[in-house]
Write an enzyme that holds these catalytic residues in place. Structure first.
Site, PDB file in Angstrom:
ATOM      1  N   LYS A 168       4.930  37.868  37.345  1.00  0.00           N
ATOM      2  CA  LYS A 168       5.587  36.994  37.048  1.00  0.00           C
ATOM      3  C   LYS A 168       5.523  35.722  37.825  1.00  0.00           C
ATOM      4  CE  LYS A 168       9.868  35.334  37.862  1.00  0.00           C
ATOM      5  NZ  LYS A 168       9.722  33.966  37.073  1.00  0.00           N
ATOM      6  N   GLU A 243       7.297  35.867  51.416  1.00  0.00           N
ATOM      7  CA  GLU A 243       6.855  34.803  52.060  1.00  0.00           C
ATOM      8  C   GLU A 243       7.730  33.498  51.586  1.00  0.00           C
ATOM      9  OE1 GLU A 243       3.549  31.461  52.273  1.00  0.00           O
ATOM     10  OE2 GLU A 243       2.912  33.302  51.405  1.00  0.00           O
ATOM     11  N   CYS A 277       4.760  25.245  51.927  1.00  0.00           N
ATOM     12  CA  CYS A 277       5.587  26.234  52.995  1.00  0.00           C
ATOM     13  C   CYS A 277       5.114  25.845  54.133  1.00  0.00           C
ATOM     14  CB  CYS A 277       5.851  27.557  52.445  1.00  0.00           C
ATOM     15  SG  CYS A 277       4.466  28.630  52.180  1.00  0.00           S
ATOM     16  N   GLU A 377      14.194  22.296  54.903  1.00  0.00           N
ATOM     17  CA  GLU A 377      13.038  22.513  54.022  1.00  0.00           C
ATOM     18  C   GLU A 377      13.076  21.459  52.912  1.00  0.00           C
ATOM     19  OE1 GLU A 377       9.522  25.231  52.649  1.00  0.00           O
ATOM     20  OE2 GLU A 377      11.457  26.041  51.785  1.00  0.00           O
TER      21      GLU A 377
END
Length: 483
Positions: A168, A243, A277, A377
């Protein structure tokens, strides 16, 4: 407008049980360019059933047979490289000049293939046989910022392990997911081994996370979403590989080459418009040297050429969506409101770009660890420069984060730099800009994730371990696992 009206289940292109679709918006032009079919819970159920049925036979194939599958996939994939490059430029704004987004997946396929050639699926401890067997059906949920590579890393290690899967992709990169399914279909991956169900996370993703027919879920995305996946997966005690987010720090030691460190950090942080990331979005510089690095940071940030990602001279495209654009702007405003010093970039659109989700490469100094831009972030081209007093203070600041995905150290004294590198609580550390290696594990500490991807460690996430006793003679012919 491009039309992608099908899901891919059990080796066939098929319409969703309840037909729905989503329009994909080109972030450069702020207008739809494609329609993609959306699946739901019933489609996820169909895909899991197909994968479970295919697992009965695919799990018994030999490594050589699976290597042959990967070789076919590589050949077909490379024939579509230009199409992938053009598609992700339209889909998520990645410049066509960023060839790593397209060449990287083939390299990861070759690494996985080469590892499995030598991997000991059977070994021994004493007189016992230790077998490593495919874990089963894997749900693979991938993000939009590395739309091909992240999905490929997941699926190729599942394939070489002998697993079957339901993929997905992110809705932002759903069209490249369809093209990847086309590659696997043309490569004659056996029916049911790979299935694609585009859909919303709260429907397809949630169904796969809870599904008793799924044995492993591999998710790459935000920490908030990863926590939801982990909680849902706990109900069936399936293996979870996550992750998640990052707020990686570069520690620039006083004896470092300041210009090299500054220019490298800007390039690495703003690569992919900061939507990575592992981006080193915090740069820690000794308090006596901050003003020395500012001219290098500003000059390097202004070297980026912003524009249409379909133009080969563009080095930074737009960010992925209106929502991401808004979030990044809010973070820049928070830096201004909380007293950080803006040295380049800012809230205004880049000159000459009055349409598209373009954000100027932005650098703040005078950032403190309690500011939003020093903790959260941002996932955009925004760099926070934080001063430190001494090395212990630098490690304290770098490790004072819920994240632990990556870390970077610049310095002249190798022994001292290694001590600092060892003190960083993160899954991947690079010294003086050293390149990473596709054979080595990738993953995070703390809220940056669980498990590892890539290389031997990545393969073993998709394997179960079985001890078999009573076959002493057979065990002696196997390699020893320990000692």
């Amino acid at each position: 407008m491009r039309q992608h009206p099908h899901l891919y289940i059990d080796g066939r292109w098929t319409e969703p049980v309840e037909p729905h679709e989503v329009e994909l918006v080109d972030p450069t032009r702020e207008e739809p360019f494609a329609r993609v079919a959306l699946g739901g819970a019933a489609d996820a159920d169909r895909a899991v059933a197909a994968a479970r049925d295919a697992f009965k036979t695919f799990s018994t194939t030999s490594p050589a047979e699976r290597i042959a599958v990967i070789d076919r996939v590589i050949d077909v994939y490379e024939s579509y490289a230009d199409e992938f490059s053009e598609l992700i430029a339209r889909e998520v704004g990645i410049p066509v000049g960023n060839r790593a987004q397209v060449t990287g997946p083939a390299q990861h396929m070759r690494v996985a293939r080469d590892i499995v050639r030598e991997y000991p699926f059977e070994s021994r401890i004493g007189n016992a046989i230790v077998r490593r067997e495919p874990i089963g059906v894997c749900a693979l949920i991938s993000p939009w910022n590395w739309p091909i590579q992240t999905g490929v890393i997941k699926l190729v290690y599942a394939l070489v392990a002998g697993c079957t899967m339901v993929a997905k992709p992110s809705l932002n990169s759903a069209a490249s997911g369809v093209l990847l399914a086309k590659v696997l279909h043309e490569a004659e991956v056996p029916p049911g081994v790979f299935n694609l169900v585009n859909g919303r996370g709260r429907e397809v993703g949630d169904t796969l996370s809870h599904h008793p027919g799924v044995d492993l879920i591999s998710f790459t995305g935000s920490t908030a979403a990863g926590k939801q996946v982990g909680a849902a997966a706990a109900g069936t005690v399936k293996r979870v590989c996550l992750e998640l987010g990052g707020k990686s720090a570069t520690v620039v030691l006083p004896d470092a080459d300041l210009e090299r460190a500054a220019r490298w950090n800007v390039q690495r942080c703003f690569f992919n418009a900061g939507q990575s990331c592992h981006a080193p979005s915090r740069m820690l510089v000794h308090e006596s040297q901050v003003e020395q690095v500012v001219p290098f940071l500003v000059d390097e940030a202004r070297r980026f050429r912003l524009g249409d990602p379909l133009d080969s001279s563009t080095t930074m495209g737009p960010v992925v969506s209106a929502a991401q654009f808004k979030s990044i702007k809010e973070h820049i405003q928070s830096g201004l409101d909380e007293g950080a010093r803006l040295v380049t970039g800012g809230l205004e659109r880049p000159d000459g770009l009055d349409r598209g989700y373009f954000v100027q490469p932005t650098v703040f100094t005078g950032v403190t660890p309690d500011m939003r831009i020093g903790r959260e972030e941002i996932f955009g081209p925004v760099l926070a420069v934080l001063p430190y007093r001494d090395e212990d203070d630098a490690l304290r600041i770098a490790n004072d984060s819920p994240y632990g995905l990556g870390g970077f150290v610049f310095g002249g004294d190798r022994e001292n730099a290694r001590r600092v590198a060892n003190g960083l609580r993160a899954g991947r550390i690079s010294y003086n800009g050293a390149a990473t290696d596709s054979y080595t594990p990738m993953g995070g500490y703390k809220e940056s994730g669980i498990g590892r991807s890539m290389g031997r460690f990545g393969l073993e996430e998709y394997l179960e371990v079985k001890s078999v006793y009573g076959f002493e003679d057979e065990a002696q012919a196997l390699p020893t696992l320990f000692g």
